[in-house]
Design an enzyme around this catalytic site. Structure first.
Site, PDB file in Angstrom:
ATOM      1  N   ARG A  21      96.016 101.950  24.890  1.00  0.00           N
ATOM      2  CA  ARG A  21      95.284 101.474  23.720  1.00  0.00           C
ATOM      3  C   ARG A  21      94.306 100.364  24.049  1.00  0.00           C
ATOM      4  O   ARG A  21      93.218 100.289  23.470  1.00  0.00           O
ATOM      5  CB  ARG A  21      96.301 100.983  22.673  1.00  0.00           C
ATOM      6  CG  ARG A  21      95.703 100.252  21.482  1.00  0.00           C
ATOM      7  CD  ARG A  21      96.797  99.635  20.617  1.00  0.00           C
ATOM      8  NE  ARG A  21      97.641  98.730  21.373  1.00  0.00           N
ATOM      9  CZ  ARG A  21      97.330  97.460  21.657  1.00  0.00           C
ATOM     10  NH1 ARG A  21      96.172  96.955  21.244  1.00  0.00           N
ATOM     11  NH2 ARG A  21      98.160  96.694  22.352  1.00  0.00           N
ATOM     12  N   HIS A  51     107.715  79.939  30.607  1.00  0.00           N
ATOM     13  CA  HIS A  51     107.529  78.863  29.631  1.00  0.00           C
ATOM     14  C   HIS A  51     108.685  78.917  28.635  1.00  0.00           C
ATOM     15  O   HIS A  51     108.650  79.662  27.648  1.00  0.00           O
ATOM     16  CB  HIS A  51     106.184  79.030  28.922  1.00  0.00           C
ATOM     17  CG  HIS A  51     105.787  77.842  28.111  1.00  0.00           C
ATOM     18  ND1 HIS A  51     105.496  77.919  26.762  1.00  0.00           N
ATOM     19  CD2 HIS A  51     105.638  76.530  28.451  1.00  0.00           C
ATOM     20  CE1 HIS A  51     105.175  76.721  26.310  1.00  0.00           C
ATOM     21  NE2 HIS A  51     105.256  75.866  27.317  1.00  0.00           N
ATOM     22  N   ARG A 140     127.922 100.348  14.042  1.00  0.00           N
ATOM     23  CA  ARG A 140     126.752 100.391  13.162  1.00  0.00           C
ATOM     24  C   ARG A 140     126.012  99.052  13.107  1.00  0.00           C
ATOM     25  O   ARG A 140     125.208  98.829  12.209  1.00  0.00           O
ATOM     26  CB  ARG A 140     127.192 100.780  11.746  1.00  0.00           C
ATOM     27  CG  ARG A 140     127.882 102.137  11.682  1.00  0.00           C
ATOM     28  CD  ARG A 140     128.361 102.448  10.274  1.00  0.00           C
ATOM     29  NE  ARG A 140     129.033 103.737  10.213  1.00  0.00           N
ATOM     30  CZ  ARG A 140     129.554 104.265   9.111  1.00  0.00           C
ATOM     31  NH1 ARG A 140     129.475 103.579   7.958  1.00  0.00           N
ATOM     32  NH2 ARG A 140     130.149 105.441   9.142  1.00  0.00           N
ATOM     33  N   CYS A 159     107.048  95.998  19.788  1.00  0.00           N
ATOM     34  CA  CYS A 159     107.321  96.581  21.103  1.00  0.00           C
ATOM     35  C   CYS A 159     108.832  96.644  21.330  1.00  0.00           C
ATOM     36  O   CYS A 159     109.357  97.665  21.755  1.00  0.00           O
ATOM     37  CB  CYS A 159     106.654  95.761  22.201  1.00  0.00           C
ATOM     38  SG  CYS A 159     104.856  95.768  22.132  1.00  0.00           S
ATOM     39  N   SER A 180     107.701  99.830  24.289  1.00  0.00           N
ATOM     40  CA  SER A 180     106.573  99.546  25.163  1.00  0.00           C
ATOM     41  C   SER A 180     106.857  98.247  25.896  1.00  0.00           C
ATOM     42  O   SER A 180     107.140  97.230  25.259  1.00  0.00           O
ATOM     43  CB  SER A 180     105.282  99.431  24.345  1.00  0.00           C
ATOM     44  OG  SER A 180     104.173  99.109  25.158  1.00  0.00           O
ATOM     45  N   ALA A 181     106.792  98.291  27.231  1.00  0.00           N
ATOM     46  CA  ALA A 181     107.256  97.154  28.024  1.00  0.00           C
ATOM     47  C   ALA A 181     106.213  96.755  29.058  1.00  0.00           C
ATOM     48  O   ALA A 181     106.020  97.446  30.065  1.00  0.00           O
ATOM     49  CB  ALA A 181     108.574  97.502  28.713  1.00  0.00           C
ATOM     50  N   TYR A 222     100.154  96.753  34.054  1.00  0.00           N
ATOM     51  CA  TYR A 222      98.712  96.881  33.817  1.00  0.00           C
ATOM     52  C   TYR A 222      97.951  96.821  35.140  1.00  0.00           C
ATOM     53  O   TYR A 222      98.367  96.136  36.084  1.00  0.00           O
ATOM     54  CB  TYR A 222      98.231  95.777  32.871  1.00  0.00           C
ATOM     55  CG  TYR A 222      98.554  96.048  31.428  1.00  0.00           C
ATOM     56  CD1 TYR A 222      97.823  96.980  30.691  1.00  0.00           C
ATOM     57  CD2 TYR A 222      99.603  95.388  30.797  1.00  0.00           C
ATOM     58  CE1 TYR A 222      98.125  97.240  29.365  1.00  0.00           C
ATOM     59  CE2 TYR A 222      99.914  95.645  29.468  1.00  0.00           C
ATOM     60  CZ  TYR A 222      99.165  96.573  28.762  1.00  0.00           C
ATOM     61  OH  TYR A 222      99.473  96.836  27.444  1.00  0.00           O
TER      62      TYR A 222
END
Length: 277
Positions: A21, A51, A140, A159, A180-181, A222
């Site tokens: 994206r 941090h 549950r 995410c 998404s990691a 990335y």
């Protein structure tokens, strides 16, 4: 934190190039799981400095139900700045879903800078703690941040989408499903944040913290983080620190930043990298 280093190597060796994206490009590996026994220490990545203020304050912010970055900025945390609108709002993101899931659409009214909702929604965190106390054998005990009806109004869809608690033989475990990691920037924060959440939940319900289980959907590096990842992999993980809670807290919503003390954290220097927005 050898598990984390092993995951990075798996992605580099077995992952596939993919568009995304943000237009940055990634190497992605779909379906991965890591387990961190808290008896081994508090799982903070040691091969680069994290941090801690951002990790702790962000979780307290989630638990408060807040979705405006004002609290974060007031406490020196900038990790959500890129996604907030001009008023600091993010829409019905994590805090809203955790504390007011399915609350009806916001009205035009605003109180203390926050939009007012027509319905109260479901306080999933309170319900989960009540279930831990009343039915500790339950399967549950789940909190979901993924609400399809609200996703279009979120500045960033969650995410880390869903987490589950399980109590077994006096020990509490927590598993996170992360759709998404971002393995270099995001995942070290997520590991620490949900391990902290496990410690807090165990503290207020009287259990021993067990394992944090991290299940990843799309685990990716990335393309503009490759040099940073390769640098980090030249470093050797150090012994994990310990986390101390400095006072007895009875409600998870009463924790303060000052209640936490990390002992023995001796990380390698920070490694800077751009955020894909």
């Amino acid at each position: 934190m050898q598990q984390y280093h092993d995951a990075l190597r798996t992605i580099l060796e077995c992952g596939e190039e993919s568009t995304d994206r943000t237009g940055t490009g990634t190497i992605s590996y779909f379906g991965m799981q890591m387990r961190y026994p808290l008896s081994d220490g508090f799982p903070l990545v040691t091969t680069k400095k994290l941090h801690l203020r951002s990790i702790f304050h962000e979780l307290l912010w989630f638990l408060s139900g807040d979705t405006n970055i004002r609290y974060l900025q007031d406490n020196g945390v900038s990790i959500w700045d890129e996604w907030a609108d001009e008023n600091g709002d993010l829409g019905p993101v994590y805090g809203h879903q955790w504390r007011a899931f399915s609350a009806l659409s916001p009205t035009e009214e605003v109180k203390d800078g926050e939009p007012l909702y027509l319905g109260r929604g479901v306080d999933q965190v309170t319900n989960l703690i009540d279930m831990i106390k009343s039915s500790p054998d339950s399967r549950r005990m789940i909190v979901s941040a993924w609400n399809p009806a609200d996703v279009p109004r979120m500045a960033l869809p969650p995410c880390h989408a869903l987490w589950q608690v399980r109590v077994l033989n006096g020990r509490m475990h927590l598993q996170l499903y992360q759709r998404s990691a971002d393995m270099f920037l995001g995942v070290p924060f997520n590991i620490a944040s949900y391990s902290l959440l496990l410690v807090m939940l165990a503290h207020v319900t009287g259990y021993e913290p067990g394992d944090f289980v991290h299940t990843l959907g799309d685990a990716h590096i990335y393309s503009n983080h490759m040099d940073q990842v390769n640098l980090q992999l030249t470093r050797t993980p150090k012994p994990l620190p310990t986390l101390r809670i400095n006072r007895q807290v009875s409600s998870i919503f009463d924790f303060r930043y000052e209640d936490f003390e990390v002992i023995g954290y001796d990380p390698d220097p920070a490694i800077r990298a751009p955020v894909a927005v």
